[in-house]
Scaffold this motif. Structure first.
Motif, PDB file in Angstrom:
ATOM      1  N   TYR A   5       0.861  -1.169   0.000  1.00 50.49           N
ATOM      2  CA  TYR A   5       0.000   0.000   0.000  1.00 50.49           C
ATOM      3  C   TYR A   5       0.901   1.224   0.000  1.00 50.49           C
ATOM      4  CZ  TYR A   5       1.317   0.104   4.869  1.00 50.49           C
ATOM      5  OH  TYR A   5       2.064   0.145   6.020  1.00 50.49           O
ATOM      6  N   GLU A   6       0.318   2.390  -0.165  1.00 55.13           N
ATOM      7  CA  GLU A   6       1.124   3.598  -0.267  1.00 55.13           C
ATOM      8  C   GLU A   6       1.677   4.036   1.087  1.00 55.13           C
ATOM      9  OE1 GLU A   6      -0.745   6.816  -2.229  1.00 55.13           O
ATOM     10  OE2 GLU A   6      -1.003   5.748  -4.128  1.00 55.13           O
ATOM     11  N   PHE A   7       2.946   4.411   1.080  1.00 56.75           N
ATOM     12  CA  PHE A   7       3.575   5.024   2.247  1.00 56.75           C
ATOM     13  C   PHE A   7       4.755   5.857   1.742  1.00 56.75           C
ATOM     14  CE2 PHE A   7       5.330   0.740   1.742  1.00 56.75           C
ATOM     15  CZ  PHE A   7       6.688   0.995   1.619  1.00 56.75           C
ATOM     16  N   GLU A   8       5.226   6.744   2.575  1.00 57.65           N
ATOM     17  CA  GLU A   8       6.366   7.584   2.232  1.00 57.65           C
ATOM     18  C   GLU A   8       7.655   6.888   2.653  1.00 57.65           C
ATOM     19  OE1 GLU A   8       6.531  10.511   0.627  1.00 57.65           O
ATOM     20  OE2 GLU A   8       4.374  10.385   0.245  1.00 57.65           O
ATOM     21  N   TYR A   9       8.584   6.743   1.704  1.00 58.52           N
ATOM     22  CA  TYR A   9       9.876   6.137   1.993  1.00 58.52           C
ATOM     23  C   TYR A   9      10.955   7.216   1.950  1.00 58.52           C
ATOM     24  CZ  TYR A   9      14.218   3.557   1.248  1.00 58.52           C
ATOM     25  OH  TYR A   9      15.506   3.087   1.343  1.00 58.52           O
ATOM     26  N   VAL A  58      21.078   9.810  12.958  1.00 58.59           N
ATOM     27  CA  VAL A  58      20.077   9.374  13.932  1.00 58.59           C
ATOM     28  C   VAL A  58      19.131  10.522  14.258  1.00 58.59           C
ATOM     29  CG1 VAL A  58      19.716   8.565  16.297  1.00 58.59           C
ATOM     30  CG2 VAL A  58      21.561   7.591  14.922  1.00 58.59           C
ATOM     31  N   ASP A  59      19.682  11.722  14.424  1.00 57.34           N
ATOM     32  CA  ASP A  59      18.835  12.886  14.713  1.00 57.34           C
ATOM     33  C   ASP A  59      17.850  13.138  13.571  1.00 57.34           C
ATOM     34  OD1 ASP A  59      20.075  13.272  17.128  1.00 57.34           O
ATOM     35  OD2 ASP A  59      21.445  14.823  16.400  1.00 57.34           O
ATOM     36  N   ASP A  60      18.313  12.948  12.350  1.00 56.24           N
ATOM     37  CA  ASP A  60      17.441  13.126  11.187  1.00 56.24           C
ATOM     38  C   ASP A  60      16.312  12.092  11.204  1.00 56.24           C
ATOM     39  OD1 ASP A  60      16.589  14.142   8.638  1.00 56.24           O
ATOM     40  OD2 ASP A  60      17.637  12.476   7.661  1.00 56.24           O
ATOM     41  N   ALA A  61      16.641  10.858  11.563  1.00 56.74           N
ATOM     42  CA  ALA A  61      15.618   9.809  11.644  1.00 56.74           C
ATOM     43  C   ALA A  61      14.579  10.141  12.705  1.00 56.74           C
ATOM     44  CB  ALA A  61      16.275   8.463  11.957  1.00 56.74           C
ATOM     45  N   VAL A  62      15.039  10.653  13.850  1.00 58.45           N
ATOM     46  CA  VAL A  62      14.108  11.021  14.919  1.00 58.45           C
ATOM     47  C   VAL A  62      13.190  12.144  14.468  1.00 58.45           C
ATOM     48  CG1 VAL A  62      13.929  12.018  17.231  1.00 58.45           C
ATOM     49  CG2 VAL A  62      15.623  10.237  16.768  1.00 58.45           C
ATOM     50  N   SER A 117       6.003  12.362  11.213  1.00 60.83           N
ATOM     51  CA  SER A 117       5.131  11.403  10.537  1.00 60.83           C
ATOM     52  C   SER A 117       3.923  11.077  11.400  1.00 60.83           C
ATOM     53  CB  SER A 117       5.904  10.119  10.221  1.00 60.83           C
ATOM     54  OG  SER A 117       6.242   9.426  11.410  1.00 60.83           O
ATOM     55  N   GLU A 118       2.890  10.585  10.743  1.00 63.34           N
ATOM     56  CA  GLU A 118       1.679  10.186  11.471  1.00 63.34           C
ATOM     57  C   GLU A 118       1.894   8.882  12.222  1.00 63.34           C
ATOM     58  OE1 GLU A 118      -2.965   8.918  10.523  1.00 63.34           O
ATOM     59  OE2 GLU A 118      -1.765   9.898   8.977  1.00 63.34           O
ATOM     60  N   PRO A 159       2.549   1.344   8.307  1.00 62.75           N
ATOM     61  CA  PRO A 159       3.028   2.670   8.697  1.00 62.75           C
ATOM     62  C   PRO A 159       2.770   3.711   7.621  1.00 62.75           C
ATOM     63  CG  PRO A 159       4.848   1.325   7.968  1.00 62.75           C
ATOM     64  CD  PRO A 159       3.659   0.417   8.009  1.00 62.75           C
ATOM     65  N   SER A 160       2.664   4.951   8.058  1.00 65.27           N
ATOM     66  CA  SER A 160       2.497   6.048   7.100  1.00 65.27           C
ATOM     67  C   SER A 160       3.813   6.387   6.426  1.00 65.27           C
ATOM     68  CB  SER A 160       1.960   7.290   7.824  1.00 65.27           C
ATOM     69  OG  SER A 160       2.877   7.707   8.832  1.00 65.27           O
ATOM     70  N   ASP A 161       4.926   6.178   7.151  1.00 58.77           N
ATOM     71  CA  ASP A 161       6.259   6.511   6.653  1.00 58.77           C
ATOM     72  C   ASP A 161       7.241   5.401   7.022  1.00 58.77           C
ATOM     73  OD1 ASP A 161       6.352   9.823   6.064  1.00 58.77           O
ATOM     74  OD2 ASP A 161       4.770   9.143   7.427  1.00 58.77           O
ATOM     75  N   LEU A 162       8.184   5.175   6.124  1.00 49.38           N
ATOM     76  CA  LEU A 162       9.250   4.213   6.363  1.00 49.38           C
ATOM     77  C   LEU A 162      10.567   4.968   6.299  1.00 49.38           C
ATOM     78  CD1 LEU A 162       9.142   1.161   6.885  1.00 49.38           C
ATOM     79  CD2 LEU A 162       9.666   0.802   4.477  1.00 49.38           C
ATOM     80  N   ILE A 163      11.296   4.991   7.430  1.00 48.92           N
ATOM     81  CA  ILE A 163      12.552   5.730   7.500  1.00 48.92           C
ATOM     82  C   ILE A 163      13.701   4.739   7.537  1.00 48.92           C
ATOM     83  CG2 ILE A 163      13.930   7.356   8.835  1.00 48.92           C
ATOM     84  CD1 ILE A 163      10.342   7.486   9.576  1.00 48.92           C
ATOM     85  N   ASP A 164      14.504   4.725   6.477  1.00 43.29           N
ATOM     86  CA  ASP A 164      15.584   3.753   6.297  1.00 43.29           C
ATOM     87  C   ASP A 164      16.873   4.270   6.950  1.00 43.29           C
ATOM     88  OD1 ASP A 164      17.362   1.848   5.409  1.00 43.29           O
ATOM     89  OD2 ASP A 164      16.638   1.849   3.350  1.00 43.29           O
ATOM     90  N   LEU A 165      17.486   3.433   7.784  1.00 39.81           N
ATOM     91  CA  LEU A 165      18.714   3.813   8.477  1.00 39.81           C
ATOM     92  C   LEU A 165      19.980   3.379   7.732  1.00 39.81           C
ATOM     93  CD1 LEU A 165      17.798   2.863  12.165  1.00 39.81           C
ATOM     94  CD2 LEU A 165      17.673   5.121  11.093  1.00 39.81           C
ATOM     95  N   ALA A 166      19.836   2.771   6.573  1.00 36.20           N
ATOM     96  CA  ALA A 166      20.984   2.180   5.878  1.00 36.20           C
ATOM     97  C   ALA A 166      22.066   3.193   5.524  1.00 36.20           C
ATOM     98  CB  ALA A 166      20.513   1.464   4.609  1.00 36.20           C
TER      99      ALA A 166
END
Length: 263
Positions: A2-6, A12-16, A22-23, A45-52
């Motif tokens: 389904y749709e989500f924001e990637y 780490v601060d940027d991920a937080v 995000s919702e 989830p509404s958003d997926l935040i990649d730490l790679a």
């Protein structure tokens, strides 16, 4: 799907900050569990935040008394690390037995323990070796980290940055693996630190747990025979098509004996 924001986080601060904006955002490490749950609509989830792309979250260092492993360090890197093999060989063995080569080259230690899958290997390693989980907010003792099925002490928007392991005098890990997935039907880590011994189990319960009776017996006599006649009740253990609760209770004792013999 389904749709989500990637999005990719660059720190780490940027991920937080992305999580806060995000919702219902989720952080992704290796994605070994998250991606399958997305496909099955078990997580939406509404958003997926990649730490790679966060550079300082991977790597292994040792100072003679501890081994510190960055949260985004892959299982294969832990298994192949000469530093880990020398300091805590049982941890290298544990990492080398996770899943299959594809999983070991993508999955991460931080993602594994944050997920707290009841059949994952690392929870037994973290708990049995008395590790400290380091996050962007604090340090959490292993005894306080794993709470229940897929539940940990992590707060919302708290991200694991590293896991710090004290180097034991002796340690051994072994599991009875699921023949298809490699997950632990039951896995046991035994570690000796001076006069103290820790015995941690994964696969058998809702989350990793210790066995004080075995620990006391091994502190008095560190031998496989010391735990041979110690059994745990099956009442609260997992039961599924792979093993009944009673069989898992039996395996705990068998795996504990073998882990001691390997230490």
């Amino acid at each position: 799907m389904y749709e989500f924001e990637y999005t990719k986080a660059n720190s780490v601060d940027d991920a937080v900050e992305k999580l806060k904006g995000s919702e219902d955002g989720k952080v992704m490490a290796g994605g070994m569990t998250l991606i399958p749950t997305l496909k099955q609509r078990l997580a939406m989830p509404s958003d997926l935040i990649d730490l790679a792309s966060v550079d300082n979250l991977a790597g292994i260092s040792t100072d003679g008394s501890t081994v510190t492993i960055g949260a985004m360090t892959h299982h294969a890197d832990v298994a192949a690390s000469d530093d880990v093999k020398k300091a805590i060989a049982a941890l290298a063995v544990l990492a080398g037995g996770i899943g299959d080569p594809a999983v070991r080259h993508r999955g991460t230690i931080g993602g594994s323990i944050a997920n707290s899958d009841p059949s994952a290997d690392y929870p037994a390693g973290v708990l049995g070796l008395n590790a400290t989980v380091v996050t962007n907010e604090r340090e959490i003792a292993a005894d306080d980290f794993f709470l229940d099925l897929f539940e940990t002490a992590l707060n919302e928007q708290e991200i694991i940055t590293a896991v710090r392991f004290p180097i034991p005098d002796r340690a051994g890990y072994i599991k009875f693996p699921n023949p298809a997935s490699g997950y632990a039907v039951v896995g046991v880590m035994v570690a000796k630190f001076g006069d103290d011994v820790r015995v941690a189990v994964t696969g058998a319960g809702a989350s990793a747990f210790r066995i004080p009776e075995m620990e006391a017996a091994l502190a008095a006599n560190f031998s496989a025979g010391a735990v041979a006649n110690i059994s745990i009740p099956a009442d609260d253990l997992n039961a599924d098509i792979h093993a009944s609760a009673e069989y898992r209770a039996h395996l705990v004792t068998v795996m504990a004996k073998r882990a001691v013999a390997l230490a």
